[in-house]
Design a protein around this motif. Structure first.
Motif, PDB file in Angstrom:
ATOM      1  N   VAL A 143      -9.703 -12.467  18.806  1.00 41.77           N
ATOM      2  CA  VAL A 143      -8.446 -12.304  19.572  1.00 41.77           C
ATOM      3  C   VAL A 143      -8.315 -10.834  19.992  1.00 41.77           C
ATOM      4  CG1 VAL A 143      -5.942 -12.380  19.406  1.00 41.77           C
ATOM      5  CG2 VAL A 143      -7.335 -14.178  18.316  1.00 41.77           C
ATOM      6  N   LEU A 144      -8.524  -9.912  19.029  1.00 41.45           N
ATOM      7  CA  LEU A 144      -8.394  -8.485  19.356  1.00 41.45           C
ATOM      8  C   LEU A 144      -9.374  -8.121  20.463  1.00 41.45           C
ATOM      9  CD1 LEU A 144      -7.011  -5.832  18.580  1.00 41.45           C
ATOM     10  CD2 LEU A 144      -8.937  -5.380  17.023  1.00 41.45           C
ATOM     11  N   ALA A 145     -10.580  -8.661  20.359  1.00 37.18           N
ATOM     12  CA  ALA A 145     -11.603  -8.327  21.364  1.00 37.18           C
ATOM     13  C   ALA A 145     -11.137  -8.779  22.749  1.00 37.18           C
ATOM     14  CB  ALA A 145     -12.909  -9.035  21.000  1.00 37.18           C
ATOM     15  N   THR A 146     -10.672  -9.994  22.845  1.00 42.22           N
ATOM     16  CA  THR A 146     -10.268 -10.481  24.187  1.00 42.22           C
ATOM     17  C   THR A 146      -9.129  -9.629  24.727  1.00 42.22           C
ATOM     18  OG1 THR A 146      -9.691 -12.347  22.745  1.00 42.22           O
ATOM     19  CG2 THR A 146     -10.695 -12.876  24.847  1.00 42.22           C
ATOM     20  N   VAL A 147      -8.161  -9.322  23.850  1.00 46.53           N
ATOM     21  CA  VAL A 147      -7.014  -8.530  24.339  1.00 46.53           C
ATOM     22  C   VAL A 147      -7.500  -7.176  24.833  1.00 46.53           C
ATOM     23  CG1 VAL A 147      -4.988  -7.252  23.515  1.00 46.53           C
ATOM     24  CG2 VAL A 147      -5.284  -9.679  22.926  1.00 46.53           C
ATOM     25  N   MET A 148      -8.404  -6.551  24.043  1.00 50.18           N
ATOM     26  CA  MET A 148      -8.886  -5.215  24.470  1.00 50.18           C
ATOM     27  C   MET A 148      -9.651  -5.316  25.773  1.00 50.18           C
ATOM     28  SD  MET A 148     -10.177  -3.253  21.055  1.00 50.18           S
ATOM     29  CE  MET A 148     -11.042  -2.008  22.024  1.00 50.18           C
ATOM     30  N   ILE A 149     -10.536  -6.300  25.846  1.00 54.44           N
ATOM     31  CA  ILE A 149     -11.397  -6.380  27.043  1.00 54.44           C
ATOM     32  C   ILE A 149     -10.539  -6.581  28.282  1.00 54.44           C
ATOM     33  CG2 ILE A 149     -13.070  -7.882  28.185  1.00 54.44           C
ATOM     34  CD1 ILE A 149     -14.260  -8.305  25.334  1.00 54.44           C
ATOM     35  N   PHE A 150      -9.608  -7.556  28.193  1.00 57.05           N
ATOM     36  CA  PHE A 150      -8.829  -7.822  29.422  1.00 57.05           C
ATOM     37  C   PHE A 150      -7.820  -6.703  29.658  1.00 57.05           C
ATOM     38  CE2 PHE A 150     -10.725 -11.468  30.915  1.00 57.05           C
ATOM     39  CZ  PHE A 150     -11.080 -12.279  29.854  1.00 57.05           C
ATOM     40  N   GLY A 151      -7.351  -6.061  28.577  1.00 55.64           N
ATOM     41  CA  GLY A 151      -6.461  -4.913  28.782  1.00 55.64           C
ATOM     42  C   GLY A 151      -7.177  -3.831  29.586  1.00 55.64           C
ATOM     43  N   VAL A 152      -8.411  -3.553  29.165  1.00 56.65           N
ATOM     44  CA  VAL A 152      -9.198  -2.522  29.873  1.00 56.65           C
ATOM     45  C   VAL A 152      -9.405  -2.953  31.324  1.00 56.65           C
ATOM     46  CG1 VAL A 152     -11.535  -1.610  30.058  1.00 56.65           C
ATOM     47  CG2 VAL A 152     -10.355  -1.585  27.853  1.00 56.65           C
ATOM     48  N   ALA A 153      -9.729  -4.225  31.515  1.00 51.86           N
ATOM     49  CA  ALA A 153      -9.997  -4.685  32.890  1.00 51.86           C
ATOM     50  C   ALA A 153      -8.746  -4.491  33.757  1.00 51.86           C
ATOM     51  CB  ALA A 153     -10.398  -6.164  32.873  1.00 51.86           C
ATOM     52  N   ILE A 154      -7.587  -4.814  33.172  1.00 50.42           N
ATOM     53  CA  ILE A 154      -6.346  -4.678  33.973  1.00 50.42           C
ATOM     54  C   ILE A 154      -6.095  -3.206  34.289  1.00 50.42           C
ATOM     55  CG2 ILE A 154      -3.835  -4.935  33.836  1.00 50.42           C
ATOM     56  CD1 ILE A 154      -4.400  -7.550  32.211  1.00 50.42           C
ATOM     57  N   ILE A 155      -6.308  -2.329  33.286  1.00 50.81           N
ATOM     58  CA  ILE A 155      -6.059  -0.900  33.536  1.00 50.81           C
ATOM     59  C   ILE A 155      -6.986  -0.414  34.643  1.00 50.81           C
ATOM     60  CG2 ILE A 155      -6.224   1.409  32.510  1.00 50.81           C
ATOM     61  CD1 ILE A 155      -5.597  -0.020  29.777  1.00 50.81           C
ATOM     62  N   LYS A 156      -8.279  -0.811  34.543  1.00 54.39           N
ATOM     63  CA  LYS A 156      -9.226  -0.363  35.586  1.00 54.39           C
ATOM     64  C   LYS A 156      -8.786  -0.863  36.954  1.00 54.39           C
ATOM     65  CE  LYS A 156     -13.622  -1.158  34.639  1.00 54.39           C
ATOM     66  NZ  LYS A 156     -14.717  -1.914  33.990  1.00 54.39           N
ATOM     67  N   ALA A 157      -8.382  -2.134  37.001  1.00 54.86           N
ATOM     68  CA  ALA A 157      -7.999  -2.699  38.307  1.00 54.86           C
ATOM     69  C   ALA A 157      -6.795  -1.939  38.871  1.00 54.86           C
ATOM     70  CB  ALA A 157      -7.668  -4.186  38.135  1.00 54.86           C
ATOM     71  N   VAL A 158      -5.817  -1.672  37.989  1.00 54.26           N
ATOM     72  CA  VAL A 158      -4.605  -0.983  38.473  1.00 54.26           C
ATOM     73  C   VAL A 158      -4.964   0.420  38.940  1.00 54.26           C
ATOM     74  CG1 VAL A 158      -2.457   0.059  37.665  1.00 54.26           C
ATOM     75  CG2 VAL A 158      -2.964  -2.328  37.129  1.00 54.26           C
ATOM     76  N   MET A 159      -5.871   1.068  38.198  1.00 52.31           N
ATOM     77  CA  MET A 159      -6.241   2.434  38.618  1.00 52.31           C
ATOM     78  C   MET A 159      -6.901   2.413  39.997  1.00 52.31           C
ATOM     79  SD  MET A 159      -7.688   4.354  35.243  1.00 52.31           S
ATOM     80  CE  MET A 159      -8.193   5.798  36.182  1.00 52.31           C
ATOM     81  N   VAL A 160      -7.835   1.482  40.183  1.00 58.93           N
ATOM     82  CA  VAL A 160      -8.517   1.440  41.498  1.00 58.93           C
ATOM     83  C   VAL A 160      -7.481   1.175  42.587  1.00 58.93           C
ATOM     84  CG1 VAL A 160     -10.109   0.080  42.935  1.00 58.93           C
ATOM     85  CG2 VAL A 160     -10.757   0.726  40.591  1.00 58.93           C
ATOM     86  N   MET A 161      -6.553   0.251  42.307  1.00 56.72           N
ATOM     87  CA  MET A 161      -5.587  -0.091  43.364  1.00 56.72           C
ATOM     88  C   MET A 161      -4.668   1.096  43.647  1.00 56.72           C
ATOM     89  SD  MET A 161      -4.474  -4.018  43.339  1.00 56.72           S
ATOM     90  CE  MET A 161      -3.985  -4.352  41.660  1.00 56.72           C
ATOM     91  N   PHE A 162      -4.194   1.749  42.566  1.00 51.23           N
ATOM     92  CA  PHE A 162      -3.194   2.806  42.791  1.00 51.23           C
ATOM     93  C   PHE A 162      -3.835   4.012  43.455  1.00 51.23           C
ATOM     94  CE2 PHE A 162       0.772   2.108  40.010  1.00 51.23           C
ATOM     95  CZ  PHE A 162       0.892   0.849  40.557  1.00 51.23           C
ATOM     96  N   TYR A 163      -5.003   4.456  42.938  1.00 56.41           N
ATOM     97  CA  TYR A 163      -5.512   5.748  43.406  1.00 56.41           C
ATOM     98  C   TYR A 163      -6.514   5.584  44.539  1.00 56.41           C
ATOM     99  CZ  TYR A 163      -3.023   7.215  39.337  1.00 56.41           C
ATOM    100  OH  TYR A 163      -2.014   7.409  38.435  1.00 56.41           O
ATOM    101  N   TYR A 164      -7.424   4.623  44.413  1.00 56.29           N
ATOM    102  CA  TYR A 164      -8.429   4.525  45.487  1.00 56.29           C
ATOM    103  C   TYR A 164      -7.844   3.816  46.698  1.00 56.29           C
ATOM    104  CZ  TYR A 164     -12.209   6.214  42.509  1.00 56.29           C
ATOM    105  OH  TYR A 164     -13.017   6.986  41.724  1.00 56.29           O
TER     106      TYR A 164
END
Lengths: 99, 229, 555, 193
Positions: free
Chosen positions: A40-61
């Protein structure tokens, strides 16, 4: 005619490269997250990271941060429609009823 | 009064049939009254506000709260009736589709391209035993709860028994249990309601409701025949 | 202004002018409407006289019957409703109504029509492919649609999926164009609060479409893979789930019916104030309830699946939301009716069709509550009651709404007036026969008549309804014949109708400032500025009972 | 996707955003629902079948990782290309755009290698539902990458000619969207949780 709009939120090549480095860091973080024992922790971390990366690309790039409000609403509406779809379909397709 | 306009429903022989008929008639009456009102107002406005010489239209753009209340108050009433209908409908739905009373008889109903096949567990009441048999028609005792364990072999069908107000899609890969309790003996039609290919229009079958003892002897006789094979 | 030399090809065929593209959509849509209507004639004849050869078509066996109903549904929704209500009226009127010279992306606009044209060819090609066209309903539920051997149709169905996917891309391109044009190219003074309701409704329809079509594009591609290479996304033999497709389809399906409804409501919102010389009642109220219903539209889709094997507990939220979504449309309809009160109404043909749209849509809305209530839906689902309900909603939208728009904007499209008497004859016959077709269907549905069966006499309990089938079929034939009045009127008036002035109906919105037909490229001689709201009729203190948006002062 | 650059001298309401950018954002908003619906269907199927974790571990995480790095870097280059295009610096903008295109092509090469490796192991879209979803989603994404490369190549030609520089931004938006999709695809298939 159109490139007279304000400088894109004071982002310079240096800041873009920093963001790029952070994104790579997050990528390797999600790889290590894969090794974490509890699933459970692994899935939360993995998708948390994916969401952060996606938001960063959308906001800044994609400069969504400095975009006009109508575009922000449109993107939000896209994710909202997706959210309704997931909430509406999850109990049926995955619920005990469908075994 | 409504039947003349909306149509005559076939005779209801199911216990939960009354609930469904009650909800349909409730909706029918509420909705019919609202419809008469709305169309009446529409045609009255059309008639009374037609162009007359020397009479100018009034400037009313409905932006004031007072003007809008002419529309919002009826709409709030509509919402009230709607919620009432939904509450009544939900209690009926909960009784029919969510609660499952204890079964006296269990049938396996399998929809396949262009026929319904019923499997009766036989006298011992267990499937997979020697005395199971597959009758042509759905033969059930009167005043007893019958469970239909519905699934399909190939495409989606839908078990449709108008007199029982019973309709349940049979989906391949899913096992759905429906129930009904007949209150009157006799033969009633069964059909398929979901498009399932070229033979969708010929998937007819019959529901035979027998007296309890006639049903018991029929099951005994069929099980014996099945055991013989 | 994108300049293009006006030889035959650039002017008529590969034109980037939003008006010519609108006419191309209109003509294609009307031809497909005729095709869809003739299909209805054939399968209704089979229903009324089962087994007998249908004059003009021949024998209709159950396979052909399924193909006819599938294509009738597909054509009427995707090849008549969307192109005419969104493609023709949207393309023609949005630039004119906001005072722009053309769409934001003229080339993309042209590509959108030609993608639509190719999709029409692909659909028509699927008729002549070995095995015939698609035959698993316009909803194409798997596993029937996922394996060719279940429905006996191989390439016909693949081409059908391809055609529908192409049609989606064409409407997506159009949608991008409408949104960008309305955001960026409004003339001076045309603030958002002064845009006519027609433009708002086109935007709401585009938004409904763009955010709901995604899952179905994915679903259609998965279905195509299931059919061609044999994956099993929707077939349970290797773990697939047929209900997943139903969710993907109806998540698109419900917003789709609002994609058809909203433009039609927009057309009626322009016509009613013009002919009752009275402002639209509650402009902001209608706007808010349209926005509210567009958001709700994404939460109600599973009322199509109450008894489809879905978890019955989900019927509670979806049933409640379905009942609630009838409220915003009640607001819009009541507001339109309230617009008539104390107006000064002239009964022209466009007005008659607009009122018929409201009156019939009321029946549609009213007969829908039974489908929304889960318990009652157990009985009426997949019966002729549902067929009659969605015809009482879709026919007023795509036929009455569209005809109201054509009669109203014909002077602007072609510069000539349509004949009023022919229009009125066409109206009265169509309106009356439409009811004579679908009221019996309501009664048959309540009697338990399940839908999509080619020969009702197979079932004992349906034999009594054959009389109703015959009346409905005869009424349909009269309705189809009555369309001849419209077709003749349409093509005759295009060349020989009375010359139309710029503003024949004395309406206030901007498109009536352009000459009829508008200037080839550029629409207006002088791009107008906007000084007031779109529906300023009978303003107290003005002699003239209409004050156009573009007039600086009105005496 | 040619955005019209009609310099309308006529007075209009203030333009909210350049046509190209606004149109592309609207298109991307509708694409969010396409890939979102697809990934949601995959996640639902995966939750239904617990056996898929074992299949997921057979995907080549190393290639997935390299591809993610490639896409993130090409996103960086495209944003830099857009940055210099705004400052009318044709040379730099063209250089970064070229690099972005090369990395995109490299992504496809690695993808091709990965597919070939899986076919060699006898895995095809028909083996089971997991692989059907895997090949379908990554295939659709690869198709979007190809479309993106074509758009970027056309934009590069425009940059070299020094006109229509605002199209760099539009191409960039599309490319970043395709990168965002990959950011979600990567954990779902390559990190077997």
């Amino acid at each position: 005619m159109s490139s007279d709009q304000v400088d894109m939120g004071h982002l310079t090549p240096k800041t873009y490269t920093i963001i790029w480095a952070i994104l790579l860091g997050l990528l390797f973080l999600s790889l290590f997250a894969g090794m974490v024992k509890s699933p459970v922790l692994a899935t939360v971390m993995i998708f948390g990271v994916a969401i952060i990366k996606a938001v960063m690309v959308m906001f800044y790039y994609m400069h969504l941060k400095v975009e006009i409000v109508y575009v922000k609403v449109a993107v939000l509406a896209g994710f909202l429609a997706l959210f309704f779809f997931v909430v509406g379909v999850y109990p049926d397709v995955v619920g005990q009823f469908s075994k | 009064m409504l039947d003349w306009i909306v149509g005559y429903m076939p005779e209801n022989i199911a216990t939960f049939g009354e609930d469904i008929d009650y909800v349909i008639n409730l909706i029918g009456y509420i909705v019919f009254i609202w419809w008469i009102l709305a169309e009446g107002v529409l045609f009255y406005f059309l008639f009374s506000s037609r162009k007359k010489e020397g009479v100018k239209a009034t400037y009313e753009d409905g932006s004031t709260m007072k003007a809008m209340s002419w529309v919002l108050i009826p709409v709030v009433l509509v919402l009230g009736f709607d919620l009432f209908i939904d509450y009544k409908s939900h209690s009926a739905w909960d009784k029919i589709k969510i609660q499952l009373p204890k079964a006296d008889v269990v049938y396996r109903v399998m929809g396949q391209q262009f026929a319904w096949t019923y499997t009766h567990p036989g006298v011992d009441g267990k499937f997979g035993t020697g005395d199971d048999f597959e009758p042509d028609d759905l033969v059930v005792p009167v005043h007893q709860v019958v469970h239909t364990v519905i699934s399909a072999l190939d495409v989606i069908h839908s078990l449709w028994i108008p007199n029982l107000r019973f309709k349940q899609d049979s989906v391949p890969g899913r096992i759905i249990t429906g129930w009904f309790e007949a209150t009157k003996t006799g033969d009633y039609p069964i059909a398929c309601a979901e498009l399932c290919g070229t033979g969708h229009g010929v998937m007819a079958s019959t529901l035979k409701v027998l007296e309890a003892d006639a049903y018991k002897s029929w099951v005994a006789q069929q099980s014996a025949a099945a055991l013989a094979q | 202004m994108t300049s293009h030399q006006s030889n035959f090809w650039n002017y008529y065929i590969f034109s980037k002018d939003h008006k010519m593209i609108a006419k191309q959509y209109l003509i294609t849509g009307l031809i497909m409407a005729l095709l869809g209507g003739l299909m209805a004639y054939v399968f209704r004849m089979q229903l009324a006289f089962p087994g007998e050869a249908v004059p003009g078509f021949g024998d209709v066996d159950s396979g052909t019957y399924n193909q006819l109903i599938t294509l009738h549904g597909t054509i009427m929704v995707f090849w008549v409703g969307m192109p005419i209500l969104l493609g023709a009226f949207g393309n023609f009127l949005i630039p004119l109504m906001i005072g722009a010279d053309d769409m934001a992306f003229p080339t993309l606009n042209m590509m959108s029509y030609w993608t639509f044209f190719v999709s029409t060819l692909v659909l028509l090609a699927s008729f002549f492919v070995e095995g015939g066209p698609a035959s698993s309903g316009w909803t194409a539920y798997p596993p029937l649609s996922a394996r060719p051997e279940y429905s006996g149709v191989m390439w016909g169905m693949n081409l059908w999926i391809l055609a529908v996917a192409l049609e989606f891309f064409s409407v997506l391109m159009g949608g991008v164009n409408y949104l960008t044009t309305t955001f960026n190219m409004r003339t001076k003074g045309m603030k958002f609060s002064r845009m006519p309701m027609f433009v708002w409704m086109q935007l709401a329809a585009t938004v409904n479409f763009m955010f709901s079509v995604g899952p179905l594009i994915a679903g259609a591609l998965m279905l195509l893979l299931d059919r061609t290479i044999g994956t099993s996304f929707f077939v349970p033999d290797k773990g697939g789930d047929p209900l997943l497709y139903q969710h993907l389809f109806w998540f698109f399906g419900h917003p789709e019916v609002y994609v058809l409804l909203l433009p039609s409501l927009g057309i009626v919102a322009e016509i009613i104030p013009t002919f009752s010389r009275k402002p639209l009642f509650g402009y902001k109220m209608i706007l808010i309830s349209t926005a509210f219903s567009s958001v709700l539209a994404f939460m109600v889709w599973a009322h199509h699946q109450f008894i489809s094997g879905m978890d019955p507990r989900m019927a509670m939220p979806f049933g409640l939301l379905t009942i609630i979504i009838s409220v915003p449309f009640a607001v819009v309809l009541f507001a339109y009716i309230a617009t008539l009160w104390k107006g000064s109404i002239t009964f022209t043909t466009p007005f008659l069709f607009a009122i018929a749209m409201i009156a019939e849509f009321l029946i549609g809305g009213v007969t829908g509550i039974i489908n929304g209530a889960a318990a009652a839906d157990i009985y009426v689902h997949d019966t002729y009651y549902v067929v009659s309900h969605f015809h009482f909603t879709l026919v007023p939208i795509t036929i009455f709404g569209m005809l109201a728009g054509v009669y109203y904007w014909f002077p602007k499209f072609f510069g000539r007036m349509m004949n009023e008497t022919l229009g009125k004859i066409h109206f009265w016959i169509t309106a009356i026969t439409f009811n004579v077709i679908f009221i019996p269907l309501l009664q048959m549905g309540m009697g338990g008549h399940q839908r999509r069966i080619p020969d009702p006499t197979e079932f004992e309990y349906l034999k009594g309804m054959m009389g109703m089938h015959k009346t409905a079929t005869i009424a349909l034939i009269i309705l189809l014949i009555a369309q001849a009045f419209f077709i003749f009127n349409f093509f005759y008036s295009m060349y020989k109708g009375k010359k139309a002035e710029a503003n024949p109906w004395k309406s206030t919105t901007l498109e009536w400032d352009a000459p009829s037909p508008p200037v080839a490229h550029g629409n207006f001689e002088v791009i107008p500025k906007v000084y007031r709201g779109p529906y300023e009729y009978s303003v107290p203190g003005c002699k003239q009972d209409w004050s156009p948006q573009s007039a600086e002062t009105v005496n | 996707m040619s955005a019209s650059t009609a310099t309308n001298t006529v007075e209009t309401e203030p333009m909210l955003a350049p046509h190209g950018r606004l149109g592309m954002w609207m298109f991307l908003a509708s694409e969010v629902v396409v890939f979102g619906g697809l990934l949601a269907s995959y996640i639902f199927a995966r939750l239904r079948h617990s056996s898929w974790d074992e299949f997921a571990s057979q995907t080549m995480t190393s290639i997935g990782c390299i591809n993610t790095v490639l896409l993130l870097t090409s996103s960086l280059f495209i944003v830099l290309s857009h940055h210099w295009a705004e400052r009318k610096d044709i040379k730099k903008s063209g250089k970064y755009m070229l690099w972005a295109i090369l990395l995109g092509v490299l992504f496809l090469v690695f993808k091709g290698y990965e597919y070939q490796h899986e076919f060699a192991k006898g895995i095809t879209p028909l083996t089971n539902l997991f692989w059907s979803y895997y090949f379908f989603i990554t295939g659709l994404h690869a198709l979007h990458i190809v479309i993106g490369l074509v758009i970027n190549a056309l934009t590069l030609r425009e940059i070299r000619k020094g006109q229509n520089l605002q199209r760099v931004e539009v191409a960039g938006l599309y490319w970043h969207f395709v990168d965002v999709v990959w950011i979600f695809v990567f954990p779902l298939f390559y990190v077997a949780s």
